[in-house]
Design a protein around this motif. Sequence first.
Motif, PDB file in Angstrom:
ATOM      1  N   ASP A  27       0.779  -1.365  -0.015  1.00  0.00           N
ATOM      2  CA  ASP A  27       0.162   0.007  -0.281  1.00  0.00           C
ATOM      3  C   ASP A  27       0.736   1.352  -0.010  1.00  0.00           C
ATOM      4  OD1 ASP A  27      -2.182  -1.504  -0.002  1.00  0.00           O
ATOM      5  OD2 ASP A  27      -2.670  -1.287   2.018  1.00  0.00           O
ATOM      6  N   TYR A  28       1.911   1.204   0.679  1.00  0.00           N
ATOM      7  CA  TYR A  28       2.865   2.369   0.938  1.00  0.00           C
ATOM      8  C   TYR A  28       3.393   2.703  -0.535  1.00  0.00           C
ATOM      9  CZ  TYR A  28       6.878   5.200   1.762  1.00  0.00           C
ATOM     10  OH  TYR A  28       7.818   6.164   1.740  1.00  0.00           O
TER      11      TYR A  28
ATOM     12  N   GLU B 293       2.423   1.877  -3.583  1.00  0.00           N
ATOM     13  CA  GLU B 293       1.462   2.198  -4.352  1.00  0.00           C
ATOM     14  C   GLU B 293       1.188   3.701  -4.058  1.00  0.00           C
ATOM     15  OE1 GLU B 293      -1.649  -0.506  -3.924  1.00  0.00           O
ATOM     16  OE2 GLU B 293      -0.558  -2.339  -4.955  1.00  0.00           O
ATOM     17  N   GLN B 294       1.076   4.143  -3.033  1.00  0.00           N
ATOM     18  CA  GLN B 294       0.702   5.410  -2.610  1.00  0.00           C
ATOM     19  C   GLN B 294       1.740   6.545  -2.719  1.00  0.00           C
ATOM     20  OE1 GLN B 294      -1.277   5.455   1.017  1.00  0.00           O
ATOM     21  NE2 GLN B 294      -1.761   7.941   0.915  1.00  0.00           N
ATOM     22  N   TYR B 295       3.026   6.123  -2.311  1.00  0.00           N
ATOM     23  CA  TYR B 295       4.161   7.035  -2.494  1.00  0.00           C
ATOM     24  C   TYR B 295       5.222   6.938  -3.371  1.00  0.00           C
ATOM     25  CZ  TYR B 295       1.896   8.422   2.182  1.00  0.00           C
ATOM     26  OH  TYR B 295       1.011   9.023   2.975  1.00  0.00           O
TER      27      TYR B 295
ATOM     28  N   ARG C 110       4.716   6.278   8.328  1.00  0.00           N
ATOM     29  CA  ARG C 110       3.605   6.640   7.447  1.00  0.00           C
ATOM     30  C   ARG C 110       2.657   5.010   7.621  1.00  0.00           C
ATOM     31  NH1 ARG C 110       6.129   9.599   2.112  1.00  0.00           N
ATOM     32  NH2 ARG C 110       5.737  11.523   2.788  1.00  0.00           N
ATOM     33  N   THR C 111       3.272   4.181   7.760  1.00  0.00           N
ATOM     34  CA  THR C 111       2.192   2.838   7.852  1.00  0.00           C
ATOM     35  C   THR C 111       2.222   2.117   9.150  1.00  0.00           C
ATOM     36  OG1 THR C 111       4.244   1.302   7.507  1.00  0.00           O
ATOM     37  CG2 THR C 111       3.244   2.354   5.372  1.00  0.00           C
TER      38      THR C 111
END
Length: 255
Positions: free
Chosen positions: A26-27, A29-31, A42-43
């Motif tokens: 997820d990290y 994909e987002q950043y 962040r996670t």
Amino acid sequence: MTPSSSNGLGLKKGAWSEHEDMLLKDYVEQYGEGKWHLIPLRTGLNRCRKSCRLRWLNYLRPNIKRGDFTEDEVDLMLRLHKLLGNRWSLIAGRIPGRTANDVKNYWNTHIQPRSKQQKTEPDADKLLQDAPVTNINPQPHTISETLNLSMSDNAQIVSNGGGNLIRSSNEGGNNNFNVSSVSPNVLLDDKINKYLDDLFDDREMEIEGDIERSFGESSAQAEALNAVDQKEDNNGFFDFSLDEIMWNPMDSQQP
DNA sequence: AAAACCTCCAACCGCCAAGCG
DNA sequence: TCGCTTGGCGGTTGGAGGTTT
């Protein structure tokens, strides 16, 4: 390395859980890739930056190939290793879908043991002669449809569509083709053994010594690396024949 | 069936180079 | 220029699973 051990800073070590994988995915994909030190922030993932980066590069990244190396991948690996040495990331960069860790592991488990064996057992040939004879019969083998190796101008390996490989050669360019059917496994052994033969070829050692004396090691290496880099296309796939990879800077003519 | 041994590979470790203040 | 941080690399380890005895 225990499955859920942690270091002095309270960071988790060992095998990754599905939940941790998901957080990391997820990290990214987002950043995007990079800024690995920000992941715990962040996670909430309790892993060090190095661990996160490695997990992503070696396991979670899209398009990572799993399973055995194909015959053409091993062939390429052998040649690139001969050219680049233990520079696994460079080698892996030219084998689509394979990571540096994959290449290194394969080398250490499949190639290196044979190399050591051949080095420590100079009478290996005699031992082989004394050993019980095993007939190697071509076996049906499924190969990638994208396999299209250009070996050289007068020798090619192609799929015959029936699962076997055809080795053909045009000796002396006289249009007399010799065609034989070989199994990929036999080809693989051929190539590995050929590589190992070359590896301990005294004459080759002399040639390499000449290169270093003439250009300096770094110069010869840089030139070879440039030759490879220039051939890389935009997709990271290689676009050169295997003979070109083996181009020797000492040769007067570049292929 | 179970212990011993072997193989594979994910993960860790230490080092190095680049970038930045 | 120096020291710190970060990203990246190659070498090594050790656990899981498979194989042999």
